[in-house]
Design a protein around this motif. Structure first.
Motif, PDB file in Angstrom:
ATOM      1  N   SER A 113      29.403  46.045  46.395  1.00  0.00           N
ATOM      2  CA  SER A 113      30.839  46.068  46.691  1.00  0.00           C
ATOM      3  C   SER A 113      31.346  47.476  46.936  1.00  0.00           C
ATOM      4  O   SER A 113      32.567  47.704  46.958  1.00  0.00           O
ATOM      5  N   LEU A 115      31.556  49.964  45.095  1.00  0.00           N
ATOM      6  CA  LEU A 115      32.360  50.570  44.032  1.00  0.00           C
ATOM      7  C   LEU A 115      31.622  51.828  43.560  1.00  0.00           C
ATOM      8  O   LEU A 115      31.053  51.860  42.481  1.00  0.00           O
ATOM      9  N   TYR A 120      33.376  53.871  36.330  1.00  0.00           N
ATOM     10  CA  TYR A 120      33.422  52.461  35.920  1.00  0.00           C
ATOM     11  C   TYR A 120      32.720  52.286  34.564  1.00  0.00           C
ATOM     12  O   TYR A 120      33.280  51.718  33.623  1.00  0.00           O
ATOM     13  N   SER A 160      40.288  49.405  39.887  1.00  0.00           N
ATOM     14  CA  SER A 160      39.182  50.307  40.277  1.00  0.00           C
ATOM     15  C   SER A 160      38.693  50.112  41.716  1.00  0.00           C
ATOM     16  O   SER A 160      38.038  50.988  42.267  1.00  0.00           O
ATOM     17  N   LYS A 161      39.010  48.968  42.327  1.00  0.00           N
ATOM     18  CA  LYS A 161      38.617  48.787  43.729  1.00  0.00           C
ATOM     19  C   LYS A 161      39.735  49.387  44.580  1.00  0.00           C
ATOM     20  O   LYS A 161      40.672  48.679  44.989  1.00  0.00           O
ATOM     21  N   ARG A 162      39.621  50.681  44.830  1.00  0.00           N
ATOM     22  CA  ARG A 162      40.777  51.416  45.354  1.00  0.00           C
ATOM     23  C   ARG A 162      41.214  50.993  46.752  1.00  0.00           C
ATOM     24  O   ARG A 162      42.369  51.107  47.108  1.00  0.00           O
ATOM     25  N   SER A 164      41.259  47.997  47.838  1.00  0.00           N
ATOM     26  CA  SER A 164      41.753  46.619  47.840  1.00  0.00           C
ATOM     27  C   SER A 164      43.188  46.567  47.318  1.00  0.00           C
ATOM     28  O   SER A 164      43.484  47.050  46.225  1.00  0.00           O
ATOM     29  N   SER A 167      43.452  44.481  44.104  1.00  0.00           N
ATOM     30  CA  SER A 167      43.030  45.184  42.894  1.00  0.00           C
ATOM     31  C   SER A 167      44.139  46.111  42.387  1.00  0.00           C
ATOM     32  O   SER A 167      44.434  46.156  41.187  1.00  0.00           O
ATOM     33  N   PRO A 253      38.305  43.367  40.479  1.00  0.00           N
ATOM     34  CA  PRO A 253      36.929  43.130  40.955  1.00  0.00           C
ATOM     35  C   PRO A 253      36.222  42.141  40.019  1.00  0.00           C
ATOM     36  O   PRO A 253      36.488  42.151  38.810  1.00  0.00           O
TER      37      PRO A 253
END
Lengths: 500, 80
Positions: A113, A115, A120, A160-162, A164, A167, A253
């Motif tokens: 993905s 990431l 994380y 954390s899924k910048r 998106s 997110s 995520p």
């Protein structure tokens, strides 16, 4: 002489929290390693996500080893701020195992993905530390600080899924509503402090001892306790305080959703149990009504809300709301058997949730572009990946409470504990809700075996980490009924030592 | 002996299942089968030992509970 005595006490305090201290030091080292190495021009700005994730897994395993070899079985440390007993031992072991499982199942997701953030793993470690501290907390101040530390990590993880929007939205929603619930919790703590002048859990229990007998309650105390309960129920996603959960869990995520669904419940439930069955035990008949109502709401919303869902993550969120309802039934009992049933249910629930989320994260096609999102995407999984479909079916049957799987054993014990405490209505509602929830679990199985998918996908082979996780959890779920004694005895011992 | 056998067969079966999940031939990587068989046997034995220890501890706790209840009832009867 006095100085030496003080040093000795201080040393023991540090021994008591050695796993937390070890994890803190490791996290700091990993953070420094990540920051220095990933910005190194000479090394070509390496992506350290996978390396740090594996190092985090090993540090969690070491912390688990330190926890089970702790030199103390019962101890109050740091001037009554933290406690260690059988309950903390069980819950800490569960938190560390589930955090390890969450890290292992997210390895492949982090790669595919994109990431590419080593933070994380650092955030997962930091939130695990805060959960360990939360389980051990024995004072309102340490409890609140641990909850806040945990929540701050979660807000960042959710966003954390910048790239998106979902997110980011999930992170913002979580931040706003989490801050609201923290505020409610803090207000409740301050009211209880205002009434009793105490912040220590044990001191509050002593202060309130016998108050039920002499009817000396103050409305501020009840209001404070009620607000504390609302704060916790909000964070536990119990209905009617659950409305934030579907959006946040869906937008985050999937690996983060798995972590949210598995680990924090253990820590929050642990401190909630300590507060209700420890500090506020003498107000049992006051808080029992609140939990009774929330339990029924959670069972109802969990069962009927899940039916209307089309996305797998939302369905699992509603399912988890339902499971929180079952857990609240056990707390409502206020007996050793009730607490034992809660602990047993929690352990088996963790196994089932790890299994389900591992399956959800495993459903990715050969080109690593298509992931399971809608329930309909499970169509014909029985033909394309029969072993995975069979595993998913077993877990869903277990979640629905079909005998002889693990989920049945835990529900069976819970309902018996409720009936032992004369909570017949709650037990009956639990059974009915279990029957209703069978509908949406079996619907998933029907889709896997008999319905066409919206888009024909052949899911690829599963990576080694996830296969091992599925192997372990499925073995426990399927064969638990053959040897449940150890877990029954352990949970009984813990419950008795806490409440007996 | 039975714990070892059951644990070993569960461990071996688990590795077969892991290979099936990974869409590999069931007996691929035989050293992993040996590893999981050993892990299964060890885990089952540890579980059996743990269970025996827990049984003893719980029996002691129950004895203590009964004694406490009895003394509590006696104190109530004396008061009356």
């Amino acid at each position: 002489m006095m100085g030496l005595h003080f040093i000795h006490l201080f040393e023991n305090d540090f021994y008591a929290l050695f796993p937390e201290l070890f994890l803190t030091c490791t996290t700091m080292l990993l953070l420094m390693f990540g920051v220095v190495w990933s910005t190194s021009k000479a090394e070509g700005y390496p992506i350290l996500t996978h390396t740090i994730a594996w190092l985090s897994v090993w540090s969690l395993v070491c912390a688990f080893g330190l926890t089970i070899h702790s030199p103390f079985s019962v101890m109050v440390s740091f001037y009554n701020t933290f406690v260690i007993d059988e309950l903390t031992f069980l819950l800490k072991a569960m938190v560390l195992c589930s955090a390890t499982a969450a890290m292992l199942m997210s390895m492949e997701y982090l790669k595919t993905s994109m990431l590419n953030i080593f933070e994380y793993s650092i955030l997962v470690l930091l939130s695990t530390i805060s959960m360990l501290l939360l389980i051990s907390s024995y004072d309102f101040i340490s409890m609140y600080l641990a909850i806040e530390m945990q929540s701050l990590c979660f807000y960042v993880l959710a966003a954390s899924k910048r790239h998106s929007e979902f997110s980011t939205e999930a992170g913002l929603k979580y931040f706003l509503l989490g801050a609201f619930s923290s505020g409610v919790l803090l207000f409740g703590c301050s009211l209880v402090y205002g009434y009793t002048g105490l912040t220590n859990f044990e001191d509050i229990a002593k202060c309130l001892a016998g108050s039920a007998l002499f009817q000396t309650h103050h409305s501020f105390l009840h209001l404070g306790m009620g607000l504390i309960m609302i704060g916790f129920l909000f964070k536990l996603t119990a209905a009617p305080f659950h409305f934030w959960a579907p959006d946040v869990y869906e937008g985050s995520p999937t690996s983060v959703t798995a972590f949210f669904a598995i680990t924090p419940k253990i820590a929050l439930l642990g401190v909630f149990l300590r507060l209700l069955l420890g500090s506020f035990y003498d107000l049992l008949f006051a808080w029992q009504y609140v939990l009774f109502f929330c339990s029924i709401c959670s069972l109802f919303i969990g069962a009927f809300g899940a039916m209307a869902q089309k996305k797998i993550k939302r369905l699992l969120v509603y399912s988890s709301i339902g499971h929180v309802g079952y857990l609240l039934i056990g707390i409502c009992c206020g007996t050793v058997e009730g607490l034992q049933a809660v602990l047993l249910y929690l352990i088996l629930y963790i196994f089932m949730t790890v299994n389900v989320f591992t399956i959800v994260l495993s459903c990715i096609d050969h080109s690593k572009t298509f992931r399971l999102k809608y329930i309909q995407d499970l169509g014909l999984l029985g033909q394309t990946h029969p072993v995975l479909a069979l595993t998913f079916s077993c877990t869903l049957f277990s979640m629905a409470g079909i005998p002889p799987l693990a989920g049945f054993c835990s529900k069976f014990y819970l309902f018996f504990a409720a009936m032992g405490s004369s909570l017949y209505g709650l037990a009956l509602f639990g059974v009915l809700s279990s029957v209703v929830s069978c509908f949406y679990y079996i619907r998933l199985i029907k889709i896997m075996y008999f319905e066409q998918p919206s888009q024909l996908v052949t899911y690829g082979a599963i990576d080694h980490e996830k296969a091992i996780l599925l192997g372990i959890t499925t073995t426990v779920i399927v064969f638990f009924f053959l040897c449940p004694h150890s877990l029954f005895l352990w949970t009984y011992k813990v419950a008795y030592m806490f409440l007996g | 002996m039975s714990a070892t056998l059951i644990g070993a067969s569960l461990g071996f079966g688990m590795q077969l299942y892991i290979n099936a999940l990974r869409k590999l031939p069931l007996l691929r990587n035989p050293w992993e089968h040996v590893f999981w068989t050993g892990v299964g046997a060890a885990a089952a034995n540890m579980n059996a030992e743990w269970e025996a220890k827990l049984r003893k501890e719980v029996a002691e706790l129950n004895k203590e509970r009964q004694a406490t209840n009895a003394s509590f009832m006696e104190s109530i009867l004396k008061e009356k």
